[in-house]
Enzyme design. Structure first.
Site, PDB file in Angstrom:
ATOM      1  N   ASP A 187      -1.997 -23.298  16.441  1.00  0.00           N
ATOM      2  CA  ASP A 187      -2.297 -21.713  16.246  1.00  0.00           C
ATOM      3  C   ASP A 187      -1.609 -21.735  18.216  1.00  0.00           C
ATOM      4  OD1 ASP A 187      -1.243 -19.184  15.035  1.00  0.00           O
ATOM      5  OD2 ASP A 187      -3.832 -19.339  14.312  1.00  0.00           O
ATOM      6  N   ALA A 203       5.956 -14.454  11.350  1.00  0.00           N
ATOM      7  CA  ALA A 203       6.771 -14.006   9.643  1.00  0.00           C
ATOM      8  C   ALA A 203       9.008 -13.908  10.253  1.00  0.00           C
ATOM      9  CB  ALA A 203       6.333 -12.175   9.612  1.00  0.00           C
ATOM     10  N   LYS A 233      -7.927 -18.414  19.249  1.00  0.00           N
ATOM     11  CA  LYS A 233      -7.373 -18.652  20.024  1.00  0.00           C
ATOM     12  C   LYS A 233      -6.163 -17.122  20.369  1.00  0.00           C
ATOM     13  CE  LYS A 233      -2.855 -16.966  17.000  1.00  0.00           C
ATOM     14  NZ  LYS A 233      -3.698 -15.822  16.779  1.00  0.00           N
ATOM     15  N   GLY A 260      -2.210 -20.809  10.544  1.00  0.00           N
ATOM     16  CA  GLY A 260      -2.037 -21.722  11.528  1.00  0.00           C
ATOM     17  C   GLY A 260      -0.588 -20.864  12.437  1.00  0.00           C
ATOM     18  N   SER A 303       2.771 -19.359  12.920  1.00  0.00           N
ATOM     19  CA  SER A 303       4.038 -18.961  12.191  1.00  0.00           C
ATOM     20  C   SER A 303       4.296 -17.464  12.190  1.00  0.00           C
ATOM     21  CB  SER A 303       3.127 -19.043  10.852  1.00  0.00           C
ATOM     22  OG  SER A 303       1.820 -18.146  10.197  1.00  0.00           O
ATOM     23  N   LYS A 317      -5.970 -13.015   9.800  1.00  0.00           N
ATOM     24  CA  LYS A 317      -6.535 -13.878  10.699  1.00  0.00           C
ATOM     25  C   LYS A 317      -7.862 -13.246  12.109  1.00  0.00           C
ATOM     26  CE  LYS A 317      -2.905 -17.519  11.932  1.00  0.00           C
ATOM     27  NZ  LYS A 317      -2.031 -17.509  12.801  1.00  0.00           N
ATOM     28  N   ARG A 329       1.012  -1.560   0.081  1.00  0.00           N
ATOM     29  CA  ARG A 329      -0.049  -0.131   0.388  1.00  0.00           C
ATOM     30  C   ARG A 329       1.117   0.799  -0.304  1.00  0.00           C
ATOM     31  NH1 ARG A 329      -5.426   0.652   1.912  1.00  0.00           N
ATOM     32  NH2 ARG A 329      -5.481  -1.606   3.122  1.00  0.00           N
TER      33      ARG A 329
END
Length: 238
Positions: free
Chosen positions: A235, A131, A182, A127, A129, A99, A32
């Protein structure tokens, strides 16, 4: 050549772009803001510093440059509609990589895509993760959810890398609900830690919180085995 477009140059979108390009895909990453800066520096110094872009990764600030038949949508859930509304005529496969639930519409990311992009086929990638781990090439496993398993299998082939393993499911609701619910338990776990209540209390919170996640997800139509997998329990652990 496997061509993949990614909309959203936050930490997660950038990490996905890096790992896919490193595995040989031709990746176009839409930002963006700051696209020219990233393209020149060959690094996302604002969101994911220290991880150089592979040669196969190009950054653009123009949505018209996203021409692949596969689009990963890594825009935050609360801002997702601002982008999907500009892509309403696209006939592509879109994978939601954010999410949560939209606070105004009550829709999940894939449902937002389906509503705003009627010609697209929508799925989700979710899930445990970080970055930073993905960009560093550390082994990561995620859930890839599509209602049509044949589409899921094709996307699994295109998005898997030697260090990114995807487990597919047709339970799109369960995959996305797990990732959203979560977050609530994670905030509570942080409160327990910050208050100095101890590891035993945090373990109890996570266990009972997971039971609550399963009940809420079941009420929304999710399969229990989905919540027990990467996009729910996995997660939550992370």
């Amino acid at each position: 050549m496997n061509r993949v477009d990614i909309a959203g140059a936050g930490a997660f979108g950038t990490a996905l772009a890096i790992t896919l390009a490193r595995a040989g895909a031709e990746v176009t990453l839409w930002a963006r803001a700051g696209a020219d800066e990233m393209q020149a520096a060959r690094e996302n110094t604002r969101r994911l510093p220290g991880h150089r872009f592979p040669d196969g990764l190009r950054v653009t600030g123009n949505l018209c440059d996203l021409t692949s038949d596969l689009l990963l949508m890594a825009v935050p859930t609360q801002k997702l509609g601002e982008v999907t509304g500009l892509l309403s005529d696209r006939r592509v496969t879109v994978v939601a990589c954010s999410k949560g639930i939209n606070r105004e519409t009550g829709l999940s990311p894939s449902a937002t895509i389906a509503a705003d992009m009627p010609y697209a086929t929508a799925g989700a990638l979710t899930g445990p993760s970080f970055a930073e781990d993905i960009a560093a090439g550390l082994p990561t496993a995620l859930t890839l959810a599509f209602a049509d398993d044949a589409v899921g299998a094709e996307m699994q082939e295109r998005l898997s890398t030697p260090v990114l393993r995807l487990y597919r499911t047709t339970d799109l609701i369960g995959a996305e609900v797990g990732g959203g619910l979560k977050n609530v338990i994670a905030i509570a776990a942080g409160v327990v830690s910050g208050a100095g209540l101890g590891e035993s209390a945090r373990a109890a919170l996570l266990a009972r919180g997971f039971a609550e996640m399963r009940r809420v997800a079941a009420a929304w139509g999710a399969r229990d085995d989905t919540l027990a997998g990467l996009s729910g329990f996995g997660d939550l652990v992370l």
